[in-house]
Design an enzyme around this catalytic site. Structure first.
Site, PDB file in Angstrom:
ATOM      1  N   GLU A 218      12.877  32.397  22.941  1.00 35.42           N
ATOM      2  CA  GLU A 218      11.758  31.896  23.744  1.00 35.42           C
ATOM      3  C   GLU A 218      10.979  33.021  24.432  1.00 35.42           C
ATOM      4  O   GLU A 218      10.725  33.002  25.635  1.00 35.42           O
ATOM      5  CB  GLU A 218      12.260  30.864  24.760  1.00 35.42           C
ATOM      6  CG  GLU A 218      12.812  29.623  24.075  1.00 35.42           C
ATOM      7  CD  GLU A 218      13.382  28.584  25.013  1.00 35.42           C
ATOM      8  OE1 GLU A 218      13.419  28.821  26.237  1.00 35.42           O
ATOM      9  OE2 GLU A 218      13.815  27.526  24.536  1.00 35.42           O
ATOM     10  N   GLU A 355      17.279  24.934  18.754  1.00 31.54           N
ATOM     11  CA  GLU A 355      17.564  24.009  19.843  1.00 31.54           C
ATOM     12  C   GLU A 355      16.771  22.732  19.611  1.00 31.54           C
ATOM     13  O   GLU A 355      15.580  22.781  19.298  1.00 31.54           O
ATOM     14  CB  GLU A 355      17.171  24.602  21.205  1.00 31.54           C
ATOM     15  CG  GLU A 355      17.966  25.825  21.610  1.00 31.54           C
ATOM     16  CD  GLU A 355      17.561  26.344  22.997  1.00 31.54           C
ATOM     17  OE1 GLU A 355      16.907  25.580  23.741  1.00 31.54           O
ATOM     18  OE2 GLU A 355      17.886  27.504  23.301  1.00 31.54           O
TER      19      GLU A 355
END
Length: 449
Positions: A218, A355
């Site tokens: 991220e 995820e």
């Protein structure tokens, strides 16, 4: 996970610390243990963590089995995250009990495999475990513990992903892998990044094909305003440094599958002409491509991870009747997975959805568990049918707004229906009609707009 709003309150955390079972993912600057729930067997963030024995580092390459794109995707199957452990913080330092989870138990991994998972993603942060430049030596004790946990997984025949997780978060004190920093700071950032990954890669270079390195997690400028060209170029540069560094350590790393994200692991900011560039892999000794692309999937936000109960939605998709999320229906899932297939999978680059998941909001809606099951099964099925590897996010927290499907203390299953849904989807050879949420069957099965 992406947003600050995914944290649970620090005040509640302080009140519950001694009873904390687990926690939701904390991407913010606070090191407080997020909200937990009663459990007399809880381990607080202040206790010591890790094993006592120094793991054995293989001095010769393990036997290597070459896997093609189709073979590695099939072998990785359905994945599971050991979240909020080796990326958790205590007073700014990565520590596996820092966010309320217990010390990672070796006994957990046979259960994960028994339930049908084939891959474990192990998020890892380094931060204060890295020494000063110019050498940036990673503390041996931390690398030992990372290796010990990796061995727990690989010794059970599980494909295992390790990454550099929280070192690039603008919301964490001490973060340093910051893509939006000016050019005069990028030289030092890139030198540090190369040095740390060189040490990680050297430690694991003799491991077999079950180990996969993920460059970062991220990574973006922290502003949620979309990709910025200069910062994106730094992300691309980090990925190039990562793959070159891994390959140069030789042994099995010269042919290992490696995984890397674009802007914030966001699908829309990774596909198309948003700025993501797959790095050159000229040092790879394998016959064919060995790069995977990393994205995350938590859409639609109000259904999956919005913790504001004034905005959160408890139903999703074409069977919803009330309190529904009107955006991000089945068609949105199908479109996102198809874009991943067209942009990467069809071009020879496996996609790992590192995820995905929906927070538990069962206490607010009786119908929510079935809609959560339906979303999970639908997303996993769409990922599978488009050649992507889905990896469920589990933060170890079992109650309100948690993600856990396993109890890490009792080493038991907490959400059997959710796991069964994932396994139906990942094991299906062909697309199938996913059962509607119980009690919400309709004659009209046309997808919602």
């Amino acid at each position: 996970m992406k947003t600050i709003s995914k944290r649970l309150g620090a005040l509640a955390a302080a009140l519950m610390m001694t009873l904390c079972v687990g926690c939701a993912k904390n991407d913010g600057g606070s090191d407080s243990v997020p909200t937990g729930s009663s459990d007399s067997g809880a381990v607080s963030g202040g206790e010591s963590s890790g094993g006592t024995d120094t793991p054995e580092i293989p001095d010769e390459p393990k036997e290597w089995h070459e896997l093609s794109q189709e073979e590695i995707t099939a072998a990785m199957g359905m994945g599971w995250n050991l979240g909020n452990q080796l990326e958790a913080l205590s007073s700014g330092t990565p520590k596996e009990t820092g966010w309320g989870n217990p010390v990672i138990s070796e006994a957990l991994f046979p259960l994960v495999k028994e339930q049908g998972f084939s891959t474990v993603r192990i998020p890892v942060s380094y931060l204060t475990h890295i020494g000063e430049g110019p050498d940036y030596i990673v503390e041996k004790e931390w690398l030992d513990r990372v290796q010990e946990v990796v061995d727990y997984s690989i010794n059970n025949g599980l494909y295992t992903i390790i990454n550099m997780h929280g070192d690039g978060y603008y919301t964490i004190d001490g973060a340093w892998l910051l893509c939006a920093e000016p050019a005069d700071k990028q030289t030092e950032i890139k030198a540090k990044y190369e040095a740390v990954w060189r040490q990680i890669a050297e430690r694991f270079k003799n491991y077999d094909e079950h180990l996969i390195f993920e460059s970062m997690n991220e990574e973006f400028d922290g502003k949620y305003e979309g990709p910025k060209a200069e910062a994106y170029e730094n992300i691309n540069a980090y990925n190039q440094i990562f793959i070159d560094t891994v390959r140069k350590t030789g042994s099995n790393n010269a042919k290992r599958w490696v995984l890397m994200p674009g802007w914030n692991t966001d699908i829309n900011s990774t596909v198309g002409d948003s700025g993501f560039k797959i790095p050159e892999d000229t040092l790879c000794e394998a016959d064919g491509k060995r790069i995977m692309v990393s994205v995350h999937y938590y859409d639609p936000y109000n259904f999956t991870i919005n913790e504001d109960m004034n905005q959160a939605k408890f139903q999703w998709g074409k069977y919803a009747t009330s309190g529904a999320e009107n955006s991000g229906s089945e068609r949105s899932v199908d479109a996102a997975m198809l874009r991943l297939n067209e942009s990467f999978v069809s071009q020879g680059y496996p996609v790992v959805i590192g995820e995905l998941g929906v927070q538990d909001k069962s206490k607010y809606s009786e119908s929510f568990p079935e809609f959560r099951r339906y979303w999970t099964e639908y997303v996993v099925s769409a990922a599978k049918q488009n050649g992507c590897v889905p990896v469920y996010w589990d933060n170890g927290y079992m109650y309100d707004k948690g993600f856990a499907v396993f109890d890490r203390r009792s080493i038991s299953v907490t959400q059997p229906e959710l796991i069964e849904a994932m396994m139906r989807a990942i094991n299906a050879a062909e697309p199938y009609e996913i059962a509607p949420p119980a009690g919400f069957e309709k004659d009209d099965t046309s997808a919602a707009a």
